[in-house]
Write an enzyme that holds these catalytic residues in place. Structure first.
Site, PDB file in Angstrom:
ATOM      1  CB  CYS A  20      -0.899  -0.011   1.237  1.00  0.00           C
ATOM      2  SG  CYS A  20      -2.011   1.400   1.361  1.00  0.00           S
ATOM      3  CB  CYS A  28      -2.574   1.115   6.237  1.00  0.00           C
ATOM      4  SG  CYS A  28      -1.648   0.194   4.991  1.00  0.00           S
ATOM      5  CG  HIS A  39      -9.884   5.729  -9.837  1.00  0.00           C
ATOM      6  ND1 HIS A  39     -10.335   4.431  -9.740  1.00  0.00           N
ATOM      7  CD2 HIS A  39      -9.328   5.853 -11.062  1.00  0.00           C
ATOM      8  CE1 HIS A  39     -10.066   3.804 -10.877  1.00  0.00           C
ATOM      9  NE2 HIS A  39      -9.460   4.636 -11.693  1.00  0.00           N
ATOM     10  CB  CYS A  60      -4.186  -2.136   1.863  1.00  0.00           C
ATOM     11  SG  CYS A  60      -4.775  -0.963   3.105  1.00  0.00           S
ATOM     12  CB  CYS A  63      -5.816   2.556   2.292  1.00  0.00           C
ATOM     13  SG  CYS A  63      -4.688   2.628   3.707  1.00  0.00           S
TER      14      CYS A  63
END
Length: 108
Positions: A20, A28, A39, A60, A63
């Protein structure tokens, strides 16, 4: 002027197994097996119209859920943006190193 978003299977697949890059504190999960392309966070809640894939960051699953506001809605938006921007920069560097992204006229 409307520009169609670019979808790239190569960029999306490059996230698989990669750590990540956003690493949102307290969110996370650190598991590269859950990594995907996220995005940018949008003011519309994160879902709906999506930016082009070259605007993505490798995240990840947790997240990504935080960025899209599906979970972890208590995380301040400013922190989410800050982490996403750092992750996007790291993702761009990774893509350049992997030969997935290049800039015309740039020195190697």
């Amino acid at each position: 002027m409307k520009v169609n978003a670019i979808k790239s299977n190569k960029l999306r697949k490059s996230a698989k197994g990669h750590p990540c890059t956003t690493r949102i504190p307290g969110v996370c999960n650190g598991d590269p097996d859950t990594s995907c392309l996220a995005h940018p966070p949008m003011d519309n809640g994160g879902m709906g119209g999506k930016a082009s894939d070259e605007c993505g960051a490798i995240t990840c699953s947790d997240c990504h859920d935080c960025i899209d506001r599906r979970r972890y809605r208590d995380v301040p938006r400013e922190l989410v943006y800050e982490c996403w921007i750092r992750g996007h920069q790291e993702t761009l560097t990774y893509w350049r190193q992997m030969g997935l992204l290049s800039v015309k006229g740039a020195a190697a």
